[in-house]
Design an enzyme around this catalytic site. Sequence first.
Site, PDB file in Angstrom:
ATOM      1  N   GLN A 197      48.875  43.251  34.199  1.00  0.00           N
ATOM      2  CA  GLN A 197      50.188  43.950  35.014  1.00  0.00           C
ATOM      3  C   GLN A 197      50.758  44.961  33.881  1.00  0.00           C
ATOM      4  O   GLN A 197      51.791  44.746  33.507  1.00  0.00           O
ATOM      5  CB  GLN A 197      50.998  43.060  35.590  1.00  0.00           C
ATOM      6  CG  GLN A 197      52.050  43.740  36.428  1.00  0.00           C
ATOM      7  CD  GLN A 197      52.240  43.369  37.679  1.00  0.00           C
ATOM      8  OE1 GLN A 197      51.885  42.584  38.436  1.00  0.00           O
ATOM      9  NE2 GLN A 197      52.866  44.347  38.500  1.00  0.00           N
ATOM     10  N   ASP A 246      31.347  41.252  30.083  1.00  0.00           N
ATOM     11  CA  ASP A 246      32.666  41.623  30.552  1.00  0.00           C
ATOM     12  C   ASP A 246      33.593  40.920  29.830  1.00  0.00           C
ATOM     13  O   ASP A 246      33.119  39.879  28.959  1.00  0.00           O
ATOM     14  CB  ASP A 246      32.770  40.908  32.133  1.00  0.00           C
ATOM     15  CG  ASP A 246      34.038  41.770  32.660  1.00  0.00           C
ATOM     16  OD1 ASP A 246      34.562  42.666  32.139  1.00  0.00           O
ATOM     17  OD2 ASP A 246      34.398  41.562  33.939  1.00  0.00           O
ATOM     18  N   GLY A 263      35.521  34.013  38.617  1.00  0.00           N
ATOM     19  CA  GLY A 263      34.340  33.884  38.572  1.00  0.00           C
ATOM     20  C   GLY A 263      33.685  34.704  39.653  1.00  0.00           C
ATOM     21  O   GLY A 263      32.617  35.110  39.561  1.00  0.00           O
ATOM     22  N   SER A 311      37.729  34.887  35.312  1.00  0.00           N
ATOM     23  CA  SER A 311      38.818  33.902  35.631  1.00  0.00           C
ATOM     24  C   SER A 311      38.247  33.118  36.645  1.00  0.00           C
ATOM     25  O   SER A 311      37.785  32.091  36.571  1.00  0.00           O
ATOM     26  CB  SER A 311      39.892  34.803  35.948  1.00  0.00           C
ATOM     27  OG  SER A 311      40.887  34.253  36.484  1.00  0.00           O
ATOM     28  N   ARG A 359      38.925  45.376  44.321  1.00  0.00           N
ATOM     29  CA  ARG A 359      39.562  44.136  44.503  1.00  0.00           C
ATOM     30  C   ARG A 359      40.611  43.868  45.664  1.00  0.00           C
ATOM     31  O   ARG A 359      41.199  44.834  45.790  1.00  0.00           O
ATOM     32  CB  ARG A 359      40.289  43.791  43.093  1.00  0.00           C
ATOM     33  CG  ARG A 359      40.771  42.321  43.148  1.00  0.00           C
ATOM     34  CD  ARG A 359      41.434  42.005  41.839  1.00  0.00           C
ATOM     35  NE  ARG A 359      40.535  41.657  40.926  1.00  0.00           N
ATOM     36  CZ  ARG A 359      39.660  40.313  40.764  1.00  0.00           C
ATOM     37  NH1 ARG A 359      40.029  39.463  41.765  1.00  0.00           N
ATOM     38  NH2 ARG A 359      39.014  40.274  39.813  1.00  0.00           N
ATOM     39  N   LYS A 389      33.863  48.181  41.317  1.00  0.00           N
ATOM     40  CA  LYS A 389      34.339  46.974  41.956  1.00  0.00           C
ATOM     41  C   LYS A 389      35.619  47.535  42.730  1.00  0.00           C
ATOM     42  O   LYS A 389      36.475  48.145  42.202  1.00  0.00           O
ATOM     43  CB  LYS A 389      34.694  45.953  40.824  1.00  0.00           C
ATOM     44  CG  LYS A 389      35.236  44.646  41.462  1.00  0.00           C
ATOM     45  CD  LYS A 389      35.317  43.763  40.459  1.00  0.00           C
ATOM     46  CE  LYS A 389      36.765  43.730  39.346  1.00  0.00           C
ATOM     47  NZ  LYS A 389      36.808  42.773  38.301  1.00  0.00           N
ATOM     48  N   HIS A 446      44.120  48.486  30.242  1.00  0.00           N
ATOM     49  CA  HIS A 446      43.410  49.472  31.258  1.00  0.00           C
ATOM     50  C   HIS A 446      44.063  50.899  31.297  1.00  0.00           C
ATOM     51  O   HIS A 446      43.338  51.798  30.599  1.00  0.00           O
ATOM     52  CB  HIS A 446      43.763  48.700  32.655  1.00  0.00           C
ATOM     53  CG  HIS A 446      43.096  49.457  33.906  1.00  0.00           C
ATOM     54  ND1 HIS A 446      43.335  48.990  35.027  1.00  0.00           N
ATOM     55  CD2 HIS A 446      42.121  50.287  34.003  1.00  0.00           C
ATOM     56  CE1 HIS A 446      42.847  49.822  35.887  1.00  0.00           C
ATOM     57  NE2 HIS A 446      41.706  50.566  34.978  1.00  0.00           N
TER      58      HIS A 446
END
Length: 289
Positions: A94, A217, A223, A221, A192, A190, A128
């Site tokens: 975050q 990766d 999976g 967490s 999310r 991806k 990120h």
Amino acid sequence: MLIVSCSHGRHLGYLIAKRLKARHSNLIVDKFPDDELYIRFDCELENKDIILVQSFYRNISDCIIEVVFAARAAQESGARRVALVAPYFPYLRQDKRFRKGEAVSQLITAGLIDKYFNAVYVMDPHLHRKNRLHGVFKIKATKLTANPLVAGYIKNHIKNPVIIGPDEESYKWARNVADMLGVESRILKKKRYSSYHVQVKLNKKIDLKEKNVVIVDDIISTGHTILETAKILRKLGAKKINCICIHGIFANDALNKLKKAKINIISTNTIPNKAAKIDVSGVIAEGLE
Ligand code: R5P
């Protein structure tokens, strides 16, 4: 230099100290009946450079309070400098306020470390939008990486590998490892939707014939990212699927779920777990030298 293993750093602290031929001590950590933490150093701290080793997993909030108490206690006991080694550092994801009123937990957590430590070493931080630790911490912050160890593991154990990164952010691990090995790689897309719901897509077809697939990766967490990636790769004809992660969090029995899906999981030991086959103590020791 004195290496002190905190409650979640014991699996690595003594290995790091051994490699550096430095003294080592375990921090005494206990809990009062009401859940408050008690910490005590069992070693002489005056004029010493103290390295606290703590990996922040499972009881993350306790892990944070523990290092804050320890750093302050070390300073008050006359330590010259106090540094933190975090094989896994939490709350890095975050890094901005996505919705009004949210806490930017990355900067708040980093701010606590800034206040009590002189330096911090973080293994493969999940950065990120900010790519450098210097934008996160204000104190001297050093990024360490297990990528060469991951590449070495693949070289020694997996023939004809093709490396797959499950999302856009994974290129820092997947592509980097593929480049070290000089092999083909592909980064997937991806989306999310929630902690447990992700969708992974392949942009461009990839020929997996006679190849051994290795998904690389930083974090596993729940999976779900890896389970979805494996589904796509199987549709493309992949037989055996290997997956190597740096930080094996494996929340909610994820490791067993991945094993049931017949994915061969390997992780480093930044967080102790049953799939930890790659030891990062050497990389950390070199970083401290
Ligand atoms: C996020 O971008 C990370 O690199 C991982 O892909 C993510 O944390 C994995 O989460 P999970 O295992 O819950 O899908």
